[in-house]
Design a protein around this motif. Structure first.
Motif, PDB file in Angstrom:
ATOM      1  N   ARG A  22     -19.445  49.429  -5.394  1.00 21.46           N
ATOM      2  CA  ARG A  22     -19.154  50.440  -6.407  1.00 21.46           C
ATOM      3  C   ARG A  22     -18.388  51.615  -5.800  1.00 21.46           C
ATOM      4  O   ARG A  22     -18.891  52.320  -4.930  1.00 21.46           O
ATOM      5  CB  ARG A  22     -20.461  50.931  -7.032  1.00 21.46           C
ATOM      6  N   TYR A  55     -14.953  44.699  -6.120  1.00 18.28           N
ATOM      7  CA  TYR A  55     -15.192  46.130  -6.275  1.00 18.28           C
ATOM      8  C   TYR A  55     -15.146  46.495  -7.760  1.00 18.28           C
ATOM      9  O   TYR A  55     -14.454  45.852  -8.545  1.00 18.28           O
ATOM     10  CB  TYR A  55     -14.111  46.956  -5.560  1.00 18.28           C
ATOM     11  N   THR A  56     -15.876  47.523  -8.109  1.00 18.26           N
ATOM     12  CA  THR A  56     -15.683  48.204  -9.387  1.00 18.26           C
ATOM     13  C   THR A  56     -15.244  49.636  -9.089  1.00 18.26           C
ATOM     14  O   THR A  56     -15.679  50.223  -8.091  1.00 18.26           O
ATOM     15  CB  THR A  56     -16.961  48.224 -10.234  1.00 18.26           C
ATOM     16  N   THR A  58     -14.723  53.480 -10.865  1.00 20.02           N
ATOM     17  CA  THR A  58     -14.885  54.398 -11.978  1.00 20.02           C
ATOM     18  C   THR A  58     -14.412  55.789 -11.541  1.00 20.02           C
ATOM     19  O   THR A  58     -14.285  56.067 -10.346  1.00 20.02           O
ATOM     20  CB  THR A  58     -16.349  54.485 -12.446  1.00 20.02           C
ATOM     21  N   ASP A  86     -24.754  56.533  -7.786  1.00 19.18           N
ATOM     22  CA  ASP A  86     -24.682  55.070  -7.748  1.00 19.18           C
ATOM     23  C   ASP A  86     -23.550  54.558  -6.872  1.00 19.18           C
ATOM     24  O   ASP A  86     -23.326  53.350  -6.784  1.00 19.18           O
ATOM     25  CB  ASP A  86     -24.493  54.518  -9.162  1.00 19.18           C
TER      26      ASP A  86
END
Length: 348
Positions: A22, A55-56, A58, A86
């Motif tokens: 993340r 991967y993410t 944000t 997170d």
């Protein structure tokens, strides 16, 4: 610089299917548009054999409020600073205005959030002048870091305790990574993918982004260098030719002859275009090829040494130890795990 990152947060375990790593991009006002989009673009191309994302990414801002960008648009984030709790990795894009650049400070809530994340073991990266934010938060004191060369003097005035090296593309100082401007952010993101998942995955990401697969962090920033004369022949064609002959005992006169230049002119042009001497560049290409072979093939160390142009296992061992601090067998044991995410050596 350009360290191997052994044991880094984000290295994948083969014991159980891991969740995507993340990444949270923290945008401040006057964020550089290209820097803001780079992490999502580059990390978003990293996939496993099933084309699942590794991967993410944000984006957040303080209070989840809109911030302005240098590209004339506003960023409307989906999250506030709470999402940092997170994060496995936090990225600070560059900024072109605001307290970190004008007086060397950062908002208390940003400082507190970054320090808490760092204390928790989160990997933190900056692109370009994002290093000013990390320094203002006190994270770079007594650490090696870089930023865009044009801001080096200002950075030193605000943050004399930071060991600034404005000559390089990026610095990997373990849990804190910093890069120079614009394209160097791409280089740093690819370096992180390579550290987390191996050269094969990083090379595939680079191809998807249509950018060079590897520029070492120690390569020089392009500081006030004159552009090559358009009437002269560049060295790019010869660099491509060398890439297919890394196993051969290439000499400087051979390279110059291929480029139809004198040795002196070739050396000058090569340094103008790459920031490195031909010998330095060749050594780094051979080292990278050796690392790729160790990660993605079952070739013996002697064979890897020959195919990458080092000739002997002893020469390869010496170079790897000098560059990344481990011998070939230890490097292979550490980085063999990326095979789990799938790399075709023929395509790497």
């Amino acid at each position: 610089m350009g360290t191997s990152g052994q044991g880094r947060t984000g290295r994948r375990s083969t014991s159980a299917p891991p969740r995507p790593h993340r990444i949270v991009v923290l945008a401040l006002d006057s964020v550089v548009g290209l820097d803001l989009g780079t992490p999502a673009q580059v990390f978003g191309t990293a996939r496993d054999t099933d084309e699942e994302p590794l991967y993410t990414v944000t984006t957040c801002t303080s209070g989840g409020r809109p911030v302005g960008s240098t590209a004339g648009f506003q960023v409307l984030p989906d999250h506030g600073l709470e999402i940092l709790a997170d994060a496995d990795t936090i990225v600070l894009p560059g900024i072109h205005d605001g307290p970190p650049l004008t007086d060397g400070t950062v908002a208390p809530e940003i400082r507190a959030a970054l320090r808490e994340a760092h204390d928790r073991g989160v990997r933190i990266m900056s692109i370009c002048t994002g290093a000013f934010v990390l320094a203002a938060a006190g994270l770079l004191d007594d650490r090696v870091a870089t930023t865009h060369w044009a801001y080096a003097n200002r950075f030193r005035r605000f943050h004399p305790r930071v060991r600034l090296d404005p000559e390089v593309l990026f610095v990997d100082d373990g849990d804190l990574l910093t890069s120079a401007g614009v394209a160097a952010g791409l280089d740093l993101c690819l370096h992180v993918i390579r550290t987390d998942h191996g050269s094969g995955v990083a090379n595939r990401s680079a191809r998807r982004c249509v950018v060079p697969s590897w520029r070492d962090g120690g390569q020089a920033q392009y500081i006030e260098r004159p552009l090559p004369d358009a009437a002269e022949t560049g060295t790019g064609r010869t660099r491509d030719w060398i890439q297919h002959r890394l196993h051969e005992p290439l000499t400087l006169p051979q390279m110059a002859a291929h480029a139809s230049m004198s040795v002196r002119t070739f050396t000058r042009r090569f340094r103008e275009e790459t920031g490195l001497s031909p010998a330095q560049w060749l050594l780094r290409q051979r080292t990278e090829h050796a690392r790729l072979l160790l990660e993605t093939t079952d070739l013996g160390v002697d064979q890897v040494a020959r195919r990458s142009g080092f000739g002997t296992a002893a020469a390869l061992r010496q170079q790897l130890h000098q560059r990344i601090g481990v011998p070939p067998t230890a490097y292979r044991r550490t980085f063999r795990a990326p095979r789990a995410v799938g790399v075709d050596p023929a395509q790497a």
